[in-house]
Write a protein that holds these residues in place. Structure first.
Motif, PDB file in Angstrom:
ATOM      1  N   ALA A 182       0.011 -19.690  17.366  1.00 18.48           N
ATOM      2  CA  ALA A 182      -1.033 -19.448  16.367  1.00 18.48           C
ATOM      3  C   ALA A 182      -0.961 -20.434  15.210  1.00 18.48           C
ATOM      4  N   SER A 183       0.232 -20.919  14.926  1.00 16.67           N
ATOM      5  CA  SER A 183       0.345 -21.811  13.776  1.00 16.67           C
ATOM      6  C   SER A 183      -0.231 -23.190  14.068  1.00 16.67           C
ATOM      7  N   THR A 184      -0.217 -23.619  15.343  1.00 15.48           N
ATOM      8  CA  THR A 184      -0.707 -24.959  15.656  1.00 15.48           C
ATOM      9  C   THR A 184      -2.058 -24.942  16.342  1.00 15.48           C
ATOM     10  N   GLN A 185      -2.403 -23.865  17.021  1.00 13.66           N
ATOM     11  CA  GLN A 185      -3.651 -23.776  17.783  1.00 13.66           C
ATOM     12  C   GLN A 185      -4.666 -22.949  17.018  1.00 13.66           C
ATOM     13  N   ARG A 186      -5.797 -23.538  16.697  1.00 15.85           N
ATOM     14  CA  ARG A 186      -6.858 -22.806  16.009  1.00 15.85           C
ATOM     15  C   ARG A 186      -7.854 -22.324  17.039  1.00 15.85           C
ATOM     16  N   LEU A 187      -8.188 -21.068  16.962  1.00 15.81           N
ATOM     17  CA  LEU A 187      -9.177 -20.498  17.869  1.00 15.81           C
ATOM     18  C   LEU A 187     -10.559 -20.690  17.270  1.00 15.81           C
ATOM     19  N   THR A 188     -11.262 -21.675  17.768  1.00 16.66           N
ATOM     20  CA  THR A 188     -12.622 -21.925  17.328  1.00 16.66           C
ATOM     21  C   THR A 188     -13.504 -22.042  18.559  1.00 16.66           C
ATOM     22  N   VAL A 189     -14.784 -21.933  18.328  1.00 22.58           N
ATOM     23  CA  VAL A 189     -15.736 -22.086  19.432  1.00 22.58           C
ATOM     24  C   VAL A 189     -15.612 -23.492  20.013  1.00 22.58           C
ATOM     25  N   ALA A 190     -15.439 -24.476  19.146  1.00 17.22           N
ATOM     26  CA  ALA A 190     -15.304 -25.859  19.614  1.00 17.22           C
ATOM     27  C   ALA A 190     -14.059 -26.020  20.485  1.00 17.22           C
ATOM     28  N   ALA A 191     -12.925 -25.435  20.060  1.00 20.50           N
ATOM     29  CA  ALA A 191     -11.701 -25.533  20.855  1.00 20.50           C
ATOM     30  C   ALA A 191     -11.872 -24.831  22.199  1.00 20.50           C
ATOM     31  N   LEU A 192     -12.519 -23.678  22.196  1.00 19.43           N
ATOM     32  CA  LEU A 192     -12.766 -22.950  23.441  1.00 19.43           C
ATOM     33  C   LEU A 192     -13.675 -23.758  24.362  1.00 19.43           C
ATOM     34  N   ALA A 193     -14.722 -24.338  23.796  1.00 18.48           N
ATOM     35  CA  ALA A 193     -15.648 -25.146  24.603  1.00 18.48           C
ATOM     36  C   ALA A 193     -14.932 -26.349  25.194  1.00 18.48           C
TER      37      ALA A 193
ATOM     38  N   GLN B  30      -7.045 -10.848  15.127  1.00 18.39           N
ATOM     39  CA  GLN B  30      -5.718 -10.324  15.453  1.00 18.39           C
ATOM     40  C   GLN B  30      -4.645 -11.345  15.094  1.00 18.39           C
ATOM     41  N   GLN B  31      -4.976 -12.620  15.245  1.00 18.75           N
ATOM     42  CA  GLN B  31      -4.012 -13.666  14.893  1.00 18.75           C
ATOM     43  C   GLN B  31      -3.783 -13.713  13.392  1.00 18.75           C
ATOM     44  N   ARG B  32      -4.807 -13.453  12.604  1.00 19.82           N
ATOM     45  CA  ARG B  32      -4.691 -13.547  11.150  1.00 19.82           C
ATOM     46  C   ARG B  32      -3.717 -12.522  10.596  1.00 19.82           C
ATOM     47  N   VAL B  33      -3.704 -11.333  11.162  1.00 21.31           N
ATOM     48  CA  VAL B  33      -2.806 -10.290  10.656  1.00 21.31           C
ATOM     49  C   VAL B  33      -1.349 -10.727  10.771  1.00 21.31           C
ATOM     50  N   PRO B  34      -0.871 -11.171  11.961  1.00 20.56           N
ATOM     51  CA  PRO B  34       0.521 -11.639  12.001  1.00 20.56           C
ATOM     52  C   PRO B  34       0.750 -12.844  11.098  1.00 20.56           C
ATOM     53  N   ASP B  35      -0.254 -13.729  10.984  1.00 18.71           N
ATOM     54  CA  ASP B  35      -0.100 -14.871  10.094  1.00 18.71           C
ATOM     55  C   ASP B  35       0.074 -14.400   8.660  1.00 18.71           C
ATOM     56  N   GLN B  36      -0.702 -13.386   8.248  1.00 17.32           N
ATOM     57  CA  GLN B  36      -0.584 -12.872   6.896  1.00 17.32           C
ATOM     58  C   GLN B  36       0.761 -12.196   6.694  1.00 17.32           C
TER      59      GLN B  36
ATOM     60  N   THR C 238       3.218 -14.861   6.345  1.00 12.33           N
ATOM     61  CA  THR C 238       3.058 -15.466   5.029  1.00 12.33           C
ATOM     62  C   THR C 238       3.660 -14.573   3.956  1.00 12.33           C
ATOM     63  N   ILE C 239       3.422 -13.287   4.039  1.00 10.40           N
ATOM     64  CA  ILE C 239       3.988 -12.355   3.059  1.00 10.40           C
ATOM     65  C   ILE C 239       5.512 -12.366   3.153  1.00 10.40           C
ATOM     66  N   GLU C 240       6.047 -12.357   4.369  1.00 14.87           N
ATOM     67  CA  GLU C 240       7.502 -12.398   4.542  1.00 14.87           C
ATOM     68  C   GLU C 240       8.068 -13.698   3.983  1.00 14.87           C
ATOM     69  N   ASP C 241       7.353 -14.800   4.213  1.00 15.17           N
ATOM     70  CA  ASP C 241       7.798 -16.076   3.658  1.00 15.17           C
ATOM     71  C   ASP C 241       7.796 -16.033   2.136  1.00 15.17           C
ATOM     72  N   LYS C 242       6.761 -15.436   1.559  1.00  7.14           N
ATOM     73  CA  LYS C 242       6.690 -15.329   0.104  1.00  7.14           C
ATOM     74  C   LYS C 242       7.814 -14.458  -0.431  1.00  7.14           C
ATOM     75  N   ILE C 243       8.085 -13.363   0.261  1.00  3.49           N
ATOM     76  CA  ILE C 243       9.172 -12.477  -0.163  1.00  3.49           C
ATOM     77  C   ILE C 243      10.503 -13.222  -0.115  1.00  3.49           C
ATOM     78  N   THR C 244      10.726 -13.941   0.972  1.00  7.18           N
ATOM     79  CA  THR C 244      11.957 -14.725   1.105  1.00  7.18           C
ATOM     80  C   THR C 244      12.047 -15.765   0.001  1.00  7.18           C
ATOM     81  N   GLU C 245      10.943 -16.433  -0.255  1.00  2.00           N
ATOM     82  CA  GLU C 245      10.912 -17.440  -1.315  1.00  2.00           C
ATOM     83  C   GLU C 245      11.194 -16.804  -2.672  1.00  2.00           C
TER      84      GLU C 245
END
Length: 145
Positions: free
Chosen positions: A25-36, A63-69, A72-79
């Motif tokens: 999820a961090s390197t692959q963006r799910l877009t219509v263009a990528a799918l096409a 669904q990908q955004r939730v784990p990313d968030q 991100t929150i865990e990274d912020k907490i760690t930071e």
């Protein structure tokens, strides 16, 4: 149209890693263009004829955004924890430095007090030595009387 739908579903599975879970999820963006591109079809075909796959793409992206968030929150907490640890270390260092400076200030005050007492003592001795004195000889006193 059915063959294109199969290509799009297979491409979506490849992009998400199968079973609706994002593979990278961090390197692959799910877009219509990528799918096409992955399916080898035009984007317009997806928008015009394959609304169900487009909806599935949107759901998968959400669904990908939730784990990313969460990440991100865990990274912020760690930071933030790292920042807190650094600040606590700085507080300890400053407290140690403050204690050393306080000790030096107290010692300087003691020395100043001793120096003032010694100065007062020396001033008193100088005043005593500067007072006028009668210079008499013990023999001269008897001769005058």
């Amino acid at each position: 149209m059915e063959a294109t739908a199969e290509k799009l579903r297979a491409a979506l599975d490849r992009l998400t890693g199968g079973a609706g879970e994002p593979s990278d999820a961090s390197t692959q963006r799910l877009t219509v263009a990528a799918l096409a591109r992955e399916a080898g079809v035009g984007r317009n075909a997806i928008y015009a004829n394959h609304r169900g796959i487009l909806d599935e793409l949107i759901r998968t992206r959400q669904q990908q955004r939730v784990p990313d968030q969460v990440t991100t929150i865990e990274d912020k907490i760690t930071e933030q924890r790292n920042v807190i640890e650094d600040m606590q270390q700085q507080i300890r260092q400053l407290a140690t430095e403050n204690a050393g400076l306080m000790r030096r200030a107290i010692e300087a005050e003691r020395r100043a007090d001793r120096a003032e007492r010694r100065s007062a003592q020396l001033t008193k001795e100088v005043d005593t030595l500067r007072r006028p004195r009668l210079l008499r000889s013990p023999e001269g006193d008897t001769a005058r009387r």
